[in-house]
Design a protein around this motif. Structure first.
Motif, PDB file in Angstrom:
ATOM      1  N   PHE A   1       0.741   8.989  -6.451  1.00  0.00           N
ATOM      2  CA  PHE A   1       1.057  10.406  -6.278  1.00  0.00           C
ATOM      3  C   PHE A   1       2.127  10.861  -7.276  1.00  0.00           C
ATOM      4  N   LEU A   2       3.200  10.092  -7.381  1.00  0.00           N
ATOM      5  CA  LEU A   2       4.281  10.458  -8.307  1.00  0.00           C
ATOM      6  C   LEU A   2       3.825  10.356  -9.763  1.00  0.00           C
ATOM      7  N   TYR A   3       2.916   9.419 -10.032  1.00  0.00           N
ATOM      8  CA  TYR A   3       2.386   9.250 -11.382  1.00  0.00           C
ATOM      9  C   TYR A   3       1.750  10.553 -11.863  1.00  0.00           C
ATOM     10  N   TRP A   4       0.945  11.167 -10.959  1.00  0.00           N
ATOM     11  CA  TRP A   4       0.287  12.413 -11.341  1.00  0.00           C
ATOM     12  C   TRP A   4       1.233  13.608 -11.261  1.00  0.00           C
ATOM     13  N   TRP A   5       2.174  13.565 -10.346  1.00  0.00           N
ATOM     14  CA  TRP A   5       3.180  14.623 -10.306  1.00  0.00           C
ATOM     15  C   TRP A   5       3.916  14.676 -11.647  1.00  0.00           C
ATOM     16  N   ALA A   6       4.340  13.516 -12.136  1.00  0.00           N
ATOM     17  CA  ALA A   6       4.980  13.458 -13.447  1.00  0.00           C
ATOM     18  C   ALA A   6       4.023  13.924 -14.528  1.00  0.00           C
ATOM     19  N   GLY A   7       2.722  13.590 -14.387  1.00  0.00           N
ATOM     20  CA  GLY A   7       1.735  14.022 -15.373  1.00  0.00           C
ATOM     21  C   GLY A   7       1.655  15.534 -15.467  1.00  0.00           C
ATOM     22  N   PHE A   8       1.685  16.225 -14.323  1.00  0.00           N
ATOM     23  CA  PHE A   8       1.645  17.688 -14.346  1.00  0.00           C
ATOM     24  C   PHE A   8       2.930  18.263 -14.946  1.00  0.00           C
ATOM     25  N   VAL A   9       4.049  17.563 -14.730  1.00  0.00           N
ATOM     26  CA  VAL A   9       5.297  17.990 -15.364  1.00  0.00           C
ATOM     27  C   VAL A   9       5.156  17.901 -16.886  1.00  0.00           C
ATOM     28  N   TYR A  10       4.534  16.817 -17.384  1.00  0.00           N
ATOM     29  CA  TYR A  10       4.344  16.655 -18.828  1.00  0.00           C
ATOM     30  C   TYR A  10       3.396  17.713 -19.378  1.00  0.00           C
ATOM     31  N   ILE A  11       2.383  18.091 -18.590  1.00  0.00           N
ATOM     32  CA  ILE A  11       1.487  19.157 -19.033  1.00  0.00           C
ATOM     33  C   ILE A  11       2.268  20.452 -19.204  1.00  0.00           C
ATOM     34  N   GLY A  12       3.109  20.764 -18.216  1.00  0.00           N
ATOM     35  CA  GLY A  12       3.927  21.971 -18.304  1.00  0.00           C
ATOM     36  C   GLY A  12       4.880  21.942 -19.480  1.00  0.00           C
ATOM     37  N   GLU A  13       5.499  20.779 -19.721  1.00  0.00           N
ATOM     38  CA  GLU A  13       6.431  20.654 -20.847  1.00  0.00           C
ATOM     39  C   GLU A  13       5.708  20.798 -22.182  1.00  0.00           C
ATOM     40  N   THR A  14       4.499  20.228 -22.264  1.00  0.00           N
ATOM     41  CA  THR A  14       3.728  20.341 -23.497  1.00  0.00           C
ATOM     42  C   THR A  14       3.377  21.799 -23.771  1.00  0.00           C
ATOM     43  N   SER A  15       2.955  22.507 -22.740  1.00  0.00           N
ATOM     44  CA  SER A  15       2.638  23.929 -22.904  1.00  0.00           C
ATOM     45  C   SER A  15       3.860  24.720 -23.336  1.00  0.00           C
ATOM     46  N   ARG A  16       5.002  24.412 -22.725  1.00  0.00           N
ATOM     47  CA  ARG A  16       6.239  25.129 -23.065  1.00  0.00           C
ATOM     48  C   ARG A  16       6.643  24.883 -24.509  1.00  0.00           C
ATOM     49  N   VAL A  17       6.539  23.623 -24.934  1.00  0.00           N
ATOM     50  CA  VAL A  17       6.939  23.267 -26.297  1.00  0.00           C
ATOM     51  C   VAL A  17       6.037  23.937 -27.326  1.00  0.00           C
ATOM     52  N   ILE A  18       4.733  23.959 -27.049  1.00  0.00           N
ATOM     53  CA  ILE A  18       3.797  24.565 -27.995  1.00  0.00           C
ATOM     54  C   ILE A  18       3.991  26.071 -28.054  1.00  0.00           C
ATOM     55  N   ARG A  19       4.233  26.695 -26.880  1.00  0.00           N
ATOM     56  CA  ARG A  19       4.496  28.142 -26.880  1.00  0.00           C
ATOM     57  C   ARG A  19       5.761  28.463 -27.657  1.00  0.00           C
ATOM     58  N   ARG A  20       6.760  27.599 -27.546  1.00  0.00           N
ATOM     59  CA  ARG A  20       8.026  27.830 -28.238  1.00  0.00           C
ATOM     60  C   ARG A  20       7.868  27.730 -29.744  1.00  0.00           C
ATOM     61  N   GLU A  21       6.814  27.017 -30.163  1.00  0.00           N
ATOM     62  CA  GLU A  21       6.602  26.835 -31.607  1.00  0.00           C
ATOM     63  C   GLU A  21       6.442  28.169 -32.310  1.00  0.00           C
ATOM     64  N   GLY A  22       5.801  29.124 -31.620  1.00  0.00           N
ATOM     65  CA  GLY A  22       5.616  30.433 -32.242  1.00  0.00           C
ATOM     66  C   GLY A  22       6.923  31.144 -32.502  1.00  0.00           C
ATOM     67  N   ASP A  23       7.952  30.835 -31.705  1.00  0.00           N
ATOM     68  CA  ASP A  23       9.255  31.483 -31.869  1.00  0.00           C
ATOM     69  C   ASP A  23      10.153  30.729 -32.838  1.00  0.00           C
TER      70      ASP A  23
ATOM     71  N   TRP B   1       0.819  -1.210   0.000  1.00  0.00           N
ATOM     72  CA  TRP B   1       0.000   0.000   0.000  1.00  0.00           C
ATOM     73  C   TRP B   1       0.855   1.264   0.000  1.00  0.00           C
ATOM     74  N   ALA B   2       1.971   1.234   0.694  1.00  0.00           N
ATOM     75  CA  ALA B   2       2.864   2.397   0.700  1.00  0.00           C
ATOM     76  C   ALA B   2       3.385   2.677  -0.709  1.00  0.00           C
ATOM     77  N   PHE B   3       3.827   1.621  -1.391  1.00  0.00           N
ATOM     78  CA  PHE B   3       4.312   1.789  -2.762  1.00  0.00           C
ATOM     79  C   PHE B   3       3.189   2.228  -3.696  1.00  0.00           C
ATOM     80  N   ALA B   4       1.982   1.669  -3.509  1.00  0.00           N
ATOM     81  CA  ALA B   4       0.856   1.993  -4.392  1.00  0.00           C
ATOM     82  C   ALA B   4       0.467   3.463  -4.277  1.00  0.00           C
ATOM     83  N   LEU B   5       0.317   3.950  -3.052  1.00  0.00           N
ATOM     84  CA  LEU B   5      -0.106   5.337  -2.853  1.00  0.00           C
ATOM     85  C   LEU B   5       0.983   6.320  -3.283  1.00  0.00           C
ATOM     86  N   TRP B   6       2.226   6.008  -2.950  1.00  0.00           N
ATOM     87  CA  TRP B   6       3.329   6.864  -3.366  1.00  0.00           C
ATOM     88  C   TRP B   6       3.467   6.851  -4.884  1.00  0.00           C
ATOM     89  N   GLY B   7       3.307   5.663  -5.499  1.00  0.00           N
ATOM     90  CA  GLY B   7       3.394   5.565  -6.951  1.00  0.00           C
ATOM     91  C   GLY B   7       2.303   6.357  -7.646  1.00  0.00           C
TER      92      GLY B   7
END
Length: 211
Positions: A172-194, A164-170
């Motif tokens: 949490f980190l799964y979605w933390w990484a997901g928000f990182v990917y959202i930020g990276e996607t936004s950054r990459v798309i914004r950079r496209e204009g430049d 259970w410790a690994f499941a809950l921590w995993g």
């Protein structure tokens, strides 16, 4: 098959590593049936066979110079299918709650949507983030530990809390990484204009393997 090691990635389909990967994929429904039927010892045996196969296909791909694009896609696909099979089987038996399944599946759906958005802008997949790898590692340990506790009651006092410790921590980190990917996607798309049109060559160097 974690990396090419500088080797050329081929488009071959019928290679020894790929056949091992297909065998690993074929064991997924067997694994799922064992989990649903509460045959956890047999399910764990299938996981052991799958892990050995996973090691062998990566080793042989490098040893025989048979690294292929298909193999690079099959490996992460198999990893996710085993996670989903374990989640669904354990939730069916009410060992884990369905909300945990929804949390993990929703994150992968979100990642797929990001992939479509990037592809529409001419980009390949985002590089793997270390948080995604750690999250997948946690889930790979969590689900077998939970099954171990169900299969052998003597181990349950240690196995189940760890699982259970690994499941809950995993999760949490799964979605933390997901928000990182959202930020990276936004950054990459914004950079496209430049920078002009999307440059898929800068992003498809790595798959979203274990992300």
């Amino acid at each position: 098959m974690d990396g090419t090691g500088g080797r050329e990635v081929s488009s071959r389909v019928l290679t020894i590593p790929n056949l091992l990967s297909f065998f690993r994929l074929a064991l997924v429904p067997v694994f799922l049936v064992f989990v649903i039927l509460a045959q956890d010892a047999l399910a764990l045996l299938v996981l052991v066979v799958s892990s050995i196969t996973d090691f062998l296909d990566g080793y042989l791909a490098r040893r025989l110079d048979q690294v292929s694009r298909l193999g690079q896609l099959l490996d992460p696909a198999a990893d996710r299918l085993y996670i989903f099979a374990a989640l669904i089987g354990l939730a069916w038996r009410e060992v884990i709650p369905w909300w945990l399944v929804a949390v993990i599946v929703a994150r992968d759906i979100m990642l797929a949507i990001l992939g479509v958005i990037l592809a529409n802008h001419g980009y390949g997949p985002l590089p793997v983030h270390h948080l995604g790898k750690v999250a997948t590692f946690c889930l790979f340990w969590a689900l077998p530990l939970l099954m171990l506790g169900e299969a052998f009651t003597a181990l349950a006092p240690v196995s189940l809390p760890l699982g259970w410790a690994f499941a809950l921590w995993g999760a949490f980190l799964y979605w933390w990484a997901g928000f990182v990917y959202i930020g990276e996607t936004s950054r990459v798309i914004r950079r496209e204009g430049d920078d002009g049109p999307g440059r898929s060559d800068t992003l498809d160097q790595k798959e979203v393997d274990g992300a």
